[in-house]
Design a protein around this motif. Structure first.
Motif, short mmCIF file in Angstrom:
data_model
loop_
_atom_site.label_atom_id
_atom_site.label_comp_id
_atom_site.label_asym_id
_atom_site.label_seq_id
_atom_site.Cartn_x
_atom_site.Cartn_y
_atom_site.Cartn_z
N THR A 171 -73.17 -2.18 41.66
CA THR A 171 -74.49 -1.54 41.65
C THR A 171 -74.94 -1.26 43.08
O THR A 171 -75.46 -0.17 43.38
CB THR A 171 -75.52 -2.42 40.93
OG1 THR A 171 -75.06 -2.65 39.59
CG2 THR A 171 -76.88 -1.78 40.89
N ALA A 172 -74.74 -2.20 43.97
CA ALA A 172 -75.12 -2.01 45.38
C ALA A 172 -74.31 -0.88 46.00
O ALA A 172 -74.86 -0.07 46.77
CB ALA A 172 -74.91 -3.31 46.16
N TYR A 202 -73.03 1.77 44.47
CA TYR A 202 -73.54 3.05 43.94
C TYR A 202 -74.91 3.38 44.54
O TYR A 202 -75.20 4.54 44.82
CB TYR A 202 -73.60 3.03 42.40
CG TYR A 202 -72.27 3.35 41.78
CD1 TYR A 202 -71.86 4.67 41.61
CD2 TYR A 202 -71.40 2.34 41.38
CE1 TYR A 202 -70.63 4.98 41.04
CE2 TYR A 202 -70.17 2.64 40.82
CZ TYR A 202 -69.79 3.96 40.66
OH TYR A 202 -68.58 4.26 40.10
N ARG A 203 -75.72 2.37 44.75
CA ARG A 203 -77.02 2.58 45.37
C ARG A 203 -76.85 3.09 46.81
O ARG A 203 -77.54 4.02 47.25
CB ARG A 203 -77.82 1.27 45.35
CG ARG A 203 -79.30 1.48 45.38
CD ARG A 203 -80.07 0.17 45.16
NE ARG A 203 -80.15 -0.11 43.72
CZ ARG A 203 -79.78 -1.25 43.16
NH1 ARG A 203 -79.30 -2.23 43.88
NH2 ARG A 203 -79.88 -1.42 41.87
N ASP A 204 -75.91 2.49 47.54
CA ASP A 204 -75.63 2.92 48.91
C ASP A 204 -75.09 4.35 48.94
O ASP A 204 -75.47 5.14 49.81
CB ASP A 204 -74.64 1.99 49.59
CG ASP A 204 -75.26 0.66 49.99
OD1 ASP A 204 -76.50 0.56 49.99
OD2 ASP A 204 -74.49 -0.28 50.29
N GLU A 251 -75.67 6.72 46.81
CA GLU A 251 -76.76 7.65 46.51
C GLU A 251 -77.70 7.80 47.71
O GLU A 251 -78.13 8.89 48.05
CB GLU A 251 -77.55 7.18 45.28
CG GLU A 251 -78.61 8.19 44.87
CD GLU A 251 -79.38 7.73 43.65
OE1 GLU A 251 -79.34 8.47 42.66
OE2 GLU A 251 -80.01 6.66 43.72
N ARG A 252 -77.97 6.70 48.37
CA ARG A 252 -78.87 6.70 49.53
C ARG A 252 -78.29 7.54 50.67
O ARG A 252 -79.02 8.23 51.37
CB ARG A 252 -79.12 5.27 49.98
CG ARG A 252 -80.20 5.14 51.00
CD ARG A 252 -80.53 3.70 51.42
NE ARG A 252 -79.52 2.72 51.10
CZ ARG A 252 -79.72 1.66 50.29
NH1 ARG A 252 -80.87 1.47 49.72
NH2 ARG A 252 -78.75 0.80 50.06
N ASP A 276 -78.33 7.63 36.74
CA ASP A 276 -78.73 6.24 36.67
C ASP A 276 -77.67 5.37 37.35
O ASP A 276 -76.52 5.31 36.90
CB ASP A 276 -78.92 5.84 35.21
CG ASP A 276 -79.41 4.41 35.06
OD1 ASP A 276 -79.81 3.79 36.06
OD2 ASP A 276 -79.40 3.91 33.92
N ILE A 277 -78.05 4.70 38.41
CA ILE A 277 -77.14 3.88 39.20
C ILE A 277 -76.59 2.74 38.35
O ILE A 277 -75.39 2.47 38.36
CB ILE A 277 -77.84 3.34 40.46
CG1 ILE A 277 -78.16 4.50 41.38
CG2 ILE A 277 -77.00 2.29 41.15
CD1 ILE A 277 -79.05 4.14 42.53
N GLU A 278 -77.47 2.10 37.62
CA GLU A 278 -77.05 0.98 36.79
C GLU A 278 -76.02 1.43 35.75
O GLU A 278 -75.03 0.75 35.51
CB GLU A 278 -78.27 0.36 36.09
CG GLU A 278 -78.03 -0.99 35.51
CD GLU A 278 -77.92 -2.10 36.54
OE1 GLU A 278 -77.17 -3.06 36.28
OE2 GLU A 278 -78.54 -2.00 37.60
#
Length: 187
Positions: free
Chosen positions: A58-59, A61-63, A65-66, A74-76
């Protein structure tokens, strides 16, 4: 001081190794129960680290996207889909390994039964053949017990996955993933 430090702790589990090790399983692996169980233990590390794996994915994918490198969505959900694919691949490999070894040991037991029948009236040869047959049956039962352990490990992993990925379902087009999902979802 070296510039590249060894990967320690959870990072070593998350990151793929630079030199992946291919393990060639043969009938001798199946006959060496300790080696077989060690191999299964290595394969089960992914299941044992499910919560950490989900957190790290999850982290990541969040990175992505950022930084603008990831896909929108949806990242999750993306993280759950990624981790689910890893589990399916790992479970399939483990199932294949256990089934292969069960077949190898079934064949070995049959061979030992034939040698017991071929021993005839020679008491010494019969004792020796019975001992070899018993040893093979014990190994076969230990390997077969891994099927039960596999079910327990997979069920525990599935329950933990469902707790974190409540809204995830594999797409209907992925037949293997659906098969695994439906088998656990109905339990």
């Amino acid at each position: 001081m070296p510039s590249k430090q060894p990967q320690l702790g959870s990072l070593a589990i998350q990151a793929p190794t630079l030199t992946p090790k291919t393990v060639h399983v043969s009938s001798s692996t199946c006959h060496d129960v300790s080696a077989f169980k060690e191999l299964m233990s290595q394969y089960r590390k992914l299941d044992d680290s499910i919560n950490m794996r989900l957190n790290r994915t999850t982290a990541q994918y969040r990175d992505r996207e950022r930084t603008g490198m990831g896909s929108k969505g949806d990242i999750e959900e993306q993280a759950c889909a990624h981790v689910w694919k890893e589990f399916i691949a790992n479970w399939s490999r483990r199932k294949e390994l256990v089934n292969y070894c069960v077949d190898v040991l079934d064949e070995s037991v049959e061979e030992k039964q034939r040698s017991l029948q071929d021993a005839g009236d020679d008491a010494s040869a019969q004792r020796k053949a019975r001992g070899a047959l018993y040893a093979e049956e014990v190994k076969r039962n230990q390997i077969r017990n891994e099927l039960f352990v596999e079910n327990i490990v997979r069920k525990r992993t599935f329950d933990a996955f469902r707790a974190r990925c409540r809204y995830f379902e594999p797409p209907p087009s992925d037949t293997e993933a659906r098969k695994w999902w439906d088998s656990w979802d109905s339990v």
